[in-house]
Design an enzyme around this catalytic site. Structure first.
Site, short mmCIF file in Angstrom:
data_model
loop_
_atom_site.label_atom_id
_atom_site.label_comp_id
_atom_site.label_asym_id
_atom_site.label_seq_id
_atom_site.Cartn_x
_atom_site.Cartn_y
_atom_site.Cartn_z
N LYS A 105 6.41 91.86 45.66
CA LYS A 105 7.39 92.86 45.21
C LYS A 105 7.32 94.12 46.06
O LYS A 105 8.35 94.71 46.39
CB LYS A 105 7.17 93.22 43.73
CG LYS A 105 7.66 92.15 42.77
CD LYS A 105 7.72 92.70 41.35
CE LYS A 105 8.18 91.62 40.37
NZ LYS A 105 8.07 92.06 38.98
N LYS A 188 14.73 79.11 42.44
CA LYS A 188 14.61 79.20 40.98
C LYS A 188 15.81 79.97 40.40
O LYS A 188 16.22 80.98 40.97
CB LYS A 188 13.30 79.96 40.70
CG LYS A 188 12.73 79.76 39.33
CD LYS A 188 11.38 80.44 39.21
CE LYS A 188 11.43 81.44 38.07
NZ LYS A 188 10.18 82.11 37.79
N LYS A 191 17.36 85.89 36.75
CA LYS A 191 18.20 86.98 36.26
C LYS A 191 18.65 87.87 37.41
O LYS A 191 19.66 88.54 37.32
CB LYS A 191 17.41 87.84 35.27
CG LYS A 191 17.26 87.20 33.90
CD LYS A 191 16.51 88.12 32.93
CE LYS A 191 15.03 88.04 33.13
NZ LYS A 191 14.23 88.72 32.09
#
Ligand code: AMP
Length: 325
Positions: A105, A188, A191
């Site tokens: 991240k 994957k 969201k």
């Protein structure tokens, strides 16, 4: 789950909520909407509040029962942030730096925009788990390292200060439950996907979901057959079909043998609409009465507080903080 979107996606439902729903039968379960964790990403304050409610409503609509399990908003239970602080004092800087999710991240956000909160994210997660004397934590493979850290911190604290925490076990969700993007079936479903076309949202209008399924990427072979490597699109649709109906993949392959993808997709669209229609309606009903939803969440937070405060009090005593009388 983090309240990071207006709607959950079908991967959250199949990969997490369906399994959580079943766990309620055999465990005293705690489920939380982790709004403090969500602050590690940029947020609009009023949207964050709304997404928190929406996420909780979808948990309930999907079958998490707030009268049986404890379903609460993380920030409503103050002990989470407080225990995270204590745990951060026994976490090594290098140890936290080895967390691969942080590395991923922080690279994505750039070194200057990655916050200290993002760095200590796994320590807050450890607090979430340890406050409830947790036996098992159902997580996806990507969270395994964080649960390992949680175990290390629990063992370290216990050996330094005496038995305090139950050392939790991760229960890794089956990989067959992993759902991929309909347009990009090797990634994957998420969201935060760049394009909306490959994501089936729980709160999508059923007609929109059906359309997305009809447009899902497949291949030119034309046979409904599971082969993750060579036919990722069709395999993903088969996994969704099997998960939602409780059927085995070979029985679905048999049903659609000799029929084209069009028929198969129509069949799947029907399954999806039948499953999510009622979930969506229930979630929207709950969101129509936010005061009642807030009341349910407050009652559950009070229940969570009882266990959490007991653990935190014990921790404060053990580390030598002076009790306020
Ligand atoms: P996230 O939205 O990534 O924070 O995930 C919340 C929960 O949903 C975690 O337990 C994930 O493992 C699960 N989850 C998210 N996306 C998927 C997916 N595409 N397939 C299966 N499970 C998923």
């Amino acid at each position: 789950m983090q309240p990071s979107a207006d709607s959950l996606q079908i991967g959250n439902y199949i990969g997490a909520l369906m399994q959580w729903r079943d766990l309620q039968d055999s465990y005293e379960a705690f489920f939380s909407v982790v709004d403090l964790h969500a602050l590690t990403q940029p947020n609009n304050p009023s949207e964050l509040r709304e997404k928190t409610r929406r996420t909780a409503a979808q948990y309930i609509a999907a079958g998490i029962e707030p009268s049986r399990s404890t379903l609460y908003v993380q920030s409503h239970v103050r002990a989470h942030a407080e225990l995270a602080w204590i745990l951060s004092t026994i976490t090594g800087f290098g140890e936290a730096g080895r967390m691969t999710q942080f590395k991923d991240k922080s690279q994505r956000y750039g070194a200057d925009s990655a916050s200290v909160g993002l760095f200590t994210y796994p320590v807050l997660m450890a607090a979430d788990i340890l406050l409830y004397q947790t036996d098992i934590v159902p997580v996806g493979d990507d969270q395994k390292q964080h649960v390992e850290l949680t175990r290390d911190l629990a063992e370290r604290f216990n050996s330094r200060y005496g038995e305090t925490f139950q050392v939790p076990m991760p229960v890794i969700q089956k990989d067959t439950a992993r759902i991929f993007d309909l347009q990009n079936p090797t990634a994957k479903m998420s969201k935060s996907a760049e394009s909306d076309a490959g994501v089936l949202w729980l709160l999508d209008d059923p007609a929109v979901s059906a359309k997305k399924i009809m447009r899902a990427v497949t291949d030119s072979e034309g046979a409904v057959r599971y082969d993750r490597e060579n036919k990722p699109g069709v395999s993903n649709l088969l996994v969704i079909y099997a998960a939602l109906t409780g059927r085995q993949i070979p029985s679905i392959e048999d049903e659609y043998a000799g029929r084209g993808y069009g028929d198969f997709k129509k069949g799947l669209a029907e399954v999806v609409v039948n499953e999510f229609g009622p979930v969506r309606r229930r979630a929207l009903e709950l969101l129509d009465d936010p005061a009642e939803l807030d009341r349910v969440l407050a009652a559950n937070a009070a229940r969570a507080d009882e266990t959490a405060e007991r653990t935190l009090g014990d921790v404060y005593d053990k580390v030598g903080l002076l009790r306020r009388v």
